[in-house]
Design a protein around this motif. Structure first.
Motif, short mmCIF file in Angstrom:
data_model
loop_
_atom_site.label_atom_id
_atom_site.label_comp_id
_atom_site.label_asym_id
_atom_site.label_seq_id
_atom_site.Cartn_x
_atom_site.Cartn_y
_atom_site.Cartn_z
N THR A 93 -27.11 50.62 59.50
CA THR A 93 -27.84 50.70 60.76
C THR A 93 -27.77 49.40 61.56
N LEU B 54 -29.89 51.94 66.73
CA LEU B 54 -31.27 52.05 67.22
C LEU B 54 -31.46 51.17 68.44
N ASP C 207 -38.43 49.36 65.49
CA ASP C 207 -36.99 49.49 65.28
C ASP C 207 -36.58 48.87 63.94
#
Length: 271
Positions: free
Chosen positions: A118, A71, A104
């Motif tokens: 992630t 991200l 985010d």
């Protein structure tokens, strides 16, 4: 006559003395019954532990997180007016602290909840540009080497550049089943050879999102030609998508709900 009287007297004496003799005869009860006596609750629990050992715990399967996501936010100081107002009382669409980079973190948490490992790109692009005196329209050029460096370290199943739209809340908000959501729109840059692959991924996500919350997406935006970037760094990887989460008027609750839906849709599509 006397003899008969003696016999009856002896018989009466035996019947009288017999109960007394019985008191001195030892009892025939078993030693086991005499020793245990009545059980209280503590004894019952203890007996259960001894006679029926507790089963050993079975190993639990671990959640596999084979899928990976990256991200980042090219326009890192993009902000939402309700959130900046809550933060310091100022209504703003750009903010050094209460900005889209906080979103985010929210999306990362939701992705990991859905089993996707992630990472967040560690760069505040807008601050870098201000320090170096770089114009705003060069944002995609500034963030590009950071994305490239991450791609050199490993592969990602999806890369998401997170933005917010400049439209007002009436255009970017959905009410569904009594709850409000920030609408999502995917942006595709058409000025590179593999844009159709990026577009296909965005369309698959759109379909999944609509199945979960009908109306949560706006029509995909395709950009190419004069006056636009045309690539948005999507030429770096076919799994790189640009998503706009709501607009300047959406609040934190609406964005959080949409983040959860987006993460679940990403998980479904990747899995």
């Amino acid at each position: 006559m006397k003899k008969s009287l003696k016999v009856w007297s002896a018989l009466i004496f035996v019947l009288f003395i017999f109960p007394i003799i019985l008191e001195f005869i030892p009892s025939e009860t078993s030693g086991e019954t005499a020793a245990i006596g009545p059980l209280n609750n503590q004894q019952l629990v203890y007996a259960t532990n001894i006679n029926e050992p507790e089963p050993q715990p079975q190993p639990q399967p671990q959640i596999q997180t084979a899928k990976r996501a990256l991200l980042f936010s090219t326009h890192s100081h993009e902000a939402y007016e309700p959130i900046t107002q809550q933060h310091d009382g100022k209504i703003a669409v750009s903010h050094p602290e209460a900005n889209i980079m906080r979103l985010d973190e929210t999306i990362k948490s939701q992705l990991e909840f859905n089993g996707i490992s992630t990472e967040i790109l560690d760069v505040d692009t807008t601050s870098v540009m201000k320090e170096q005196g770089i114009a705003y329209h060069k944002s995609y050029d500034v963030v590009r080497p950071y994305v490239q460096k991450s791609l050199q370290k490993g592969n990602y199943d999806i890369i998401i550049d997170i933005h917010r739209d400049s439209l007002k809340a009436d255009k970017t908000t959905l009410t569904y089943a009594g709850e409000k959501y920030a609408k999502i729109v995917f942006v595709i840059g058409g000025e590179h050879n593999n844009f159709k692959v990026n577009q296909e991924l965005a369309e698959r996500l759109t379909t999944e999102l609509e199945q979960m919350v009908p109306g949560i997406t706006r029509p995909l935006v395709f950009k190419a030609g004069h006056g636009v970037d045309g690539k948005y760094n999507q030429d770096l990887d076919p799994s790189l998508i640009l998503v706009e989460m709501g607009g300047i008027g959406n609040n934190e609750a609406e964005l959080n709900r949409t983040s959860a839906v987006l993460a679940k849709a990403v998980s479904n599509v990747l899995q």
